[in-house]
Design an enzyme around this catalytic site. Structure first.
Site, PDB file in Angstrom:
ATOM      1  N   TRP A  75       0.811  -1.427   0.070  1.00  0.00           N
ATOM      2  CA  TRP A  75      -0.001   0.137  -0.114  1.00  0.00           C
ATOM      3  C   TRP A  75       0.999   1.164  -0.123  1.00  0.00           C
ATOM      4  CZ3 TRP A  75       1.652   2.722   4.265  1.00  0.00           C
ATOM      5  CH2 TRP A  75       2.026   2.061   5.088  1.00  0.00           C
ATOM      6  N   ASN A  76       2.127   1.166   0.252  1.00  0.00           N
ATOM      7  CA  ASN A  76       2.997   2.412   0.550  1.00  0.00           C
ATOM      8  C   ASN A  76       3.320   3.286  -0.864  1.00  0.00           C
ATOM      9  OD1 ASN A  76       4.596   0.542  -0.159  1.00  0.00           O
ATOM     10  ND2 ASN A  76       6.194   0.996   1.399  1.00  0.00           N
ATOM     11  N   GLY A 125       6.432  -6.504  -0.196  1.00  0.00           N
ATOM     12  CA  GLY A 125       5.730  -6.241   1.079  1.00  0.00           C
ATOM     13  C   GLY A 125       6.617  -6.816   2.256  1.00  0.00           C
ATOM     14  N   SER A 126       6.111  -7.253   3.311  1.00  0.00           N
ATOM     15  CA  SER A 126       6.775  -7.570   4.333  1.00  0.00           C
ATOM     16  C   SER A 126       7.458  -8.866   4.289  1.00  0.00           C
ATOM     17  CB  SER A 126       5.820  -7.580   5.471  1.00  0.00           C
ATOM     18  OG  SER A 126       4.976  -8.560   5.384  1.00  0.00           O
ATOM     19  N   GLU A 180      10.642  -8.350  -2.905  1.00  0.00           N
ATOM     20  CA  GLU A 180      11.332  -6.915  -2.437  1.00  0.00           C
ATOM     21  C   GLU A 180      10.640  -7.038  -0.955  1.00  0.00           C
ATOM     22  OE1 GLU A 180      13.409  -5.298  -3.905  1.00  0.00           O
ATOM     23  OE2 GLU A 180      13.185  -5.842  -5.875  1.00  0.00           O
ATOM     24  N   ARG A 184      10.653  10.855   3.682  1.00  0.00           N
ATOM     25  CA  ARG A 184       9.886  10.709   2.652  1.00  0.00           C
ATOM     26  C   ARG A 184       8.896   9.539   2.855  1.00  0.00           C
ATOM     27  NH1 ARG A 184      11.965   6.542  -1.298  1.00  0.00           N
ATOM     28  NH2 ARG A 184      10.894   6.858  -3.302  1.00  0.00           N
ATOM     29  N   CYS A 212      10.245   1.204   2.639  1.00  0.00           N
ATOM     30  CA  CYS A 212      11.032   0.120   2.696  1.00  0.00           C
ATOM     31  C   CYS A 212      12.670   0.750   2.839  1.00  0.00           C
ATOM     32  CB  CYS A 212      11.105  -1.130   1.951  1.00  0.00           C
ATOM     33  SG  CYS A 212      10.914  -0.607   0.209  1.00  0.00           S
ATOM     34  N   SER A 215      16.407   5.767  -5.062  1.00  0.00           N
ATOM     35  CA  SER A 215      15.643   5.153  -6.058  1.00  0.00           C
ATOM     36  C   SER A 215      15.505   5.768  -7.407  1.00  0.00           C
ATOM     37  CB  SER A 215      14.233   5.082  -5.397  1.00  0.00           C
ATOM     38  OG  SER A 215      14.065   4.386  -4.328  1.00  0.00           O
ATOM     39  N   GLU A 241      14.428  -4.843  -9.148  1.00  0.00           N
ATOM     40  CA  GLU A 241      13.339  -4.083 -10.104  1.00  0.00           C
ATOM     41  C   GLU A 241      14.101  -2.728 -10.728  1.00  0.00           C
ATOM     42  OE1 GLU A 241       9.964  -4.117  -7.500  1.00  0.00           O
ATOM     43  OE2 GLU A 241       9.323  -5.839  -8.535  1.00  0.00           O
TER      44      GLU A 241
HETATM   45  P1  NAD Z   1       2.273  -6.834   3.493  1.00  0.00           P
HETATM   46  O1  NAD Z   1       3.295  -7.864   3.428  1.00  0.00           O
HETATM   47  O2  NAD Z   1       1.185  -6.938   4.787  1.00  0.00           O
HETATM   48  O3  NAD Z   1       1.334  -6.663   2.263  1.00  0.00           O
HETATM   49  C1  NAD Z   1       1.853  -6.727   0.838  1.00  0.00           C
HETATM   50  C2  NAD Z   1       0.869  -7.358  -0.068  1.00  0.00           C
HETATM   51  O4  NAD Z   1       0.844  -8.731   0.068  1.00  0.00           O
HETATM   52  C3  NAD Z   1      -0.472  -6.673   0.045  1.00  0.00           C
HETATM   53  O5  NAD Z   1      -1.050  -6.590  -1.139  1.00  0.00           O
HETATM   54  C4  NAD Z   1      -1.208  -7.702   0.934  1.00  0.00           C
HETATM   55  O6  NAD Z   1      -2.486  -7.704   0.577  1.00  0.00           O
HETATM   56  C5  NAD Z   1      -0.550  -8.905   0.466  1.00  0.00           C
HETATM   57  N1  NAD Z   1      -0.781 -10.214   1.234  1.00  0.00           N
HETATM   58  C6  NAD Z   1      -0.736 -10.445   2.608  1.00  0.00           C
HETATM   59  N2  NAD Z   1      -0.936 -11.519   3.130  1.00  0.00           N
HETATM   60  C7  NAD Z   1      -0.644 -12.203   1.925  1.00  0.00           C
HETATM   61  C8  NAD Z   1      -0.767 -13.621   1.899  1.00  0.00           C
HETATM   62  N3  NAD Z   1      -1.092 -14.642   2.788  1.00  0.00           N
HETATM   63  N4  NAD Z   1      -0.850 -14.050   0.477  1.00  0.00           N
HETATM   64  C9  NAD Z   1      -0.805 -13.267  -0.478  1.00  0.00           C
HETATM   65  N5  NAD Z   1      -0.926 -11.914  -0.402  1.00  0.00           N
HETATM   66  C10 NAD Z   1      -0.654 -11.330   0.667  1.00  0.00           C
HETATM   67  O7  NAD Z   1       2.910  -5.508   3.562  1.00  0.00           O
HETATM   68  P2  NAD Z   1       2.504  -3.948   3.563  1.00  0.00           P
HETATM   69  O8  NAD Z   1       2.155  -3.718   4.980  1.00  0.00           O
HETATM   70  O9  NAD Z   1       1.682  -3.991   2.545  1.00  0.00           O
HETATM   71  O10 NAD Z   1       3.582  -3.199   3.124  1.00  0.00           O
HETATM   72  C11 NAD Z   1       4.676  -2.992   4.057  1.00  0.00           C
HETATM   73  C12 NAD Z   1       5.742  -3.699   3.802  1.00  0.00           C
HETATM   74  O11 NAD Z   1       6.138  -3.966   2.513  1.00  0.00           O
HETATM   75  C13 NAD Z   1       6.998  -3.274   4.577  1.00  0.00           C
HETATM   76  O12 NAD Z   1       7.623  -4.332   5.228  1.00  0.00           O
HETATM   77  C14 NAD Z   1       7.922  -2.796   3.619  1.00  0.00           C
HETATM   78  O13 NAD Z   1       9.322  -2.656   4.007  1.00  0.00           O
HETATM   79  C15 NAD Z   1       7.663  -3.523   2.257  1.00  0.00           C
HETATM   80  N6  NAD Z   1       8.270  -2.962   1.238  1.00  0.00           N
HETATM   81  C16 NAD Z   1       9.124  -3.407   0.339  1.00  0.00           C
HETATM   82  C17 NAD Z   1       9.659  -2.925  -0.712  1.00  0.00           C
HETATM   83  C18 NAD Z   1      10.740  -3.477  -1.211  1.00  0.00           C
HETATM   84  O14 NAD Z   1      10.958  -2.963  -2.465  1.00  0.00           O
HETATM   85  N7  NAD Z   1      11.708  -3.908  -0.634  1.00  0.00           N
HETATM   86  C19 NAD Z   1       8.834  -1.629  -1.113  1.00  0.00           C
HETATM   87  C20 NAD Z   1       7.634  -1.192  -0.357  1.00  0.00           C
HETATM   88  C21 NAD Z   1       7.205  -1.922   0.653  1.00  0.00           C
END
Ligand code: NAD
Length: 488
Positions: free
Chosen positions: A159-160, A237-238, A259, A287, A293, A450, A467
């Site tokens: 979402w970020n 994501g996480s 990522e 930012r 992340c 970035s 990416e």
């Molecule tokens: P999140 O892991 O909770 O969710 C990310 C995505 O995964 C969302 O679309 C969510 O709906 C989906 N998701 C959640 N559980 C799932 C499952 N069991 N199966 C399939 N999909 C699932 O993360 P968030 O809270 O949306 O984003 C924040 C995290 O993302 C932070 O840890 C941040 O560091 C990371 N992030 C990393 C990067 C990178 O490029 N390394 C960039 C942006 C954010």
């Protein structure tokens, strides 16, 4: 609601995009999307079920062969058109992002430019995918090496950065000739839906790009990951969710790009240009409201300049204006939800209980909305949770160090390795640090690095794959070797 905001919301599609058609969910279910600055619901979107997800994969699989055979120039021109359309509608994209995610409008405009640039970059890369023809070392055979699209992809985004996380995956996938199902984050699906509408307008054929917002991510994407027609999973994501997805992907030995989370150290050496370091710290920390992340998570400052750095940083942080990101002059919007705001405050409270000093900020801002005061903490013990966990909020913990060895050890003392930052004017140190620091990226005397033309990604538990850059398209290509006898 403001009439401009209402008319934008009225124009954004809120269905599922499957096979080129906007549809309701097969169950008829919808879920709400809220404005984190007010806590009010903005609108509702169709809530994809596992059956809808499967229909999206059916469409992606059916479109794959023809799409892979499309001329690279055609794919490139579609991406270029999409870049132009998004740029022309930058104000709409920025406002929509601010409404559903919270970042201040100038930052949202920055993300539109950054996000659109991935499409331009990959429009240029689409025509540069090359293989090779080579003589075997013994001269007895020839090698023909092909680079082919890997096949239908599942792209899961956070979402970020609702636009940029979608464009840097989808742009590369389109350039490579892959079809895709995009699952945006539940908290911010609107930007992705508008992006999908623009992609159709730019000429993406039916079935190539499908979008399935859902309120139950795991049960909706699970069947896709288990389906042998899916060939690639790209996730941002996480780390926790990434690990679960990697386990699921192992079943079919799926290609994956991950990522994941970060815990970026920001090192300031006594020989640094302190003004530049403070400005870099502001950018790296604040930012995206600290919800990046790449956000600097731990500031390690060499003892002789620690006091001065804290003072100057706190002065600038305290001057930041907090409020709804649509208003003029706002620097810092709300955190994404109540849970995130409470988590940030718990980290601050824990650090203070362990002896940290609040130099500025230190608490939530009373509602409505999920605002948190931009905060600087000094004298933070190195093992405080605020330094070991990803904060995802506008909080800067400052920890003092004495030697370069100590700074490097502290920087590397984490399971994460996405990005690090270092400020120094010592040339040898500047050349040593990239070799000593365990991360996928390093900002050297720079707080934001970035760039769509550079490879973004991490090591250790921050993920795998890159990416953007020349590397970005590789994630969506499979290498095929054809062995041929020598014609002589
Ligand atoms: P999140 O892991 O909770 O969710 C990310 C995505 O995964 C969302 O679309 C969510 O709906 C989906 N998701 C959640 N559980 C799932 C499952 N069991 N199966 C399939 N999909 C699932 O993360 P968030 O809270 O949306 O984003 C924040 C995290 O993302 C932070 O840890 C941040 O560091 C990371 N992030 C990393 C990067 C990178 O490029 N390394 C960039 C942006 C954010």
């Amino acid at each position: 609601m403001d009439p401009r905001e209402q008319s934008l919301l009225d124009a954004v599609p809120t269905g599922l995009l499957i096979g080129g058609q906007w549809r309701d969910a097969s169950t008829g279910a919808r879920f709400g999307v809220d404005d984190p600055a007010t806590g009010q619901q903005l609108t509702t979107v169709a809530d994809a079920s596992p059956a809808d997800a499967m229909a999206a994969l059916d469409a992606a699989a059916a479109a794959q062969e023809e799409w892979a055979a499309t001329a690279p120039r055609v794919r490139g021109e579609i991406l270029r058109k999409a870049f132009e359309l998004i740029t022309a509608r930058a104000d709409d994209f920025a406002l929509l992002m601010t409404m559903e995610m919270g970042k201040a409008l100038p930052e949202a405009r920055g993300e539109v430019a950054y996000g659109a640039e991935f499409l331009r970059w990959f429009s240029e890369e689409a025509v540069r995918v090359a293989g090779r023809y080579q003589t075997a070392p013994d001269g007895k055979s020839r090698f023909l090496v092909l680079r082919k699209p890997v096949g239908p992809c599942l792209l899961i985004t956070p979402w970020n950065f609702p636009l940029a996380m979608a464009t840097r995956k989808a742009g590369a996938a389109i350039a490579a000739g892959c079809t895709m199902v995009i699952k945006p984050a539940k908290l911010t699906p609107l930007t992705t839906l508008l992006f999908a509408q623009v992609m159709l307008e730019a000429g993406v054929p039916a079935g190539v790009l499908n979008v399935i917002p859902t309120s139950s991510a795991g049960s909706t994407t699970g069947p896709l990951i288990a389906d042998p027609r899916l060939r690639k999973l790209s996730f941002t994501g996480s780390t926790e969710v990434g690990v679960t997805l990697l386990q699921q992907a192992a079943e079919n030995v799926l290609r994956t790009s991950m990522e994941l989370g970060g815990n970026a150290p920001f090192l300031v050496f006594a020989d640094a240009d302190l003004d530049a370091a403070v400005d870099g710290a502001l950018a790296a920390k604040l930012r995206n409201i600290g919800e990046a992340c790449t956000a600097a998570n731990r500031f390690y400052v060499q003892a002789p300049v620690a006091e001065e750095f804290s003072r100057r940083l706190a002065e600038k942080v305290a001057a930041k204006r907090v409020g709804r990101g649509t208003e003029d002059g706002i620097d810092i919007g709300p955190l994404i939800d109540e849970r995130s705001r409470d988590k940030v405050h718990a980290l601050v409270t824990d650090a203070v209980a362990r002896g940290a000093r609040v130099v500025t900020g230190g608490g939530p801002v009373s509602g409505p909305g999920w605002f948190y005061q931009p905060t600087v903490l000094s004298n933070v013990p190195a093992d405080a949770t605020v330094a070991t966990e990803e904060i995802f909020g506008p909080v800067a913990p400052i920890i003092t160090f004495d030697t370069e060895d100590e700074a490097v050890e502290l920087a590397n003392s984490t399971p994460y390795g996405l990005i690090a930052y270092a400020y120094t004017t010592d040339l040898n140190r500047a050349l040593r640090l990239p070799e000593r620091i365990e991360s996928g990226m390093l900002g050297l005397n720079s707080g934001v690095i970035s760039n769509p033309a550079a490879p973004f990604g991490g090591v250790k538990q921050s993920g795998m794959g890159r990416e953007g850059g020349f590397e970005g398209i590789d994630e969506y290509l499979a290498t095929m070797y054809v062995g041929i006898p020598s014609p002589f």
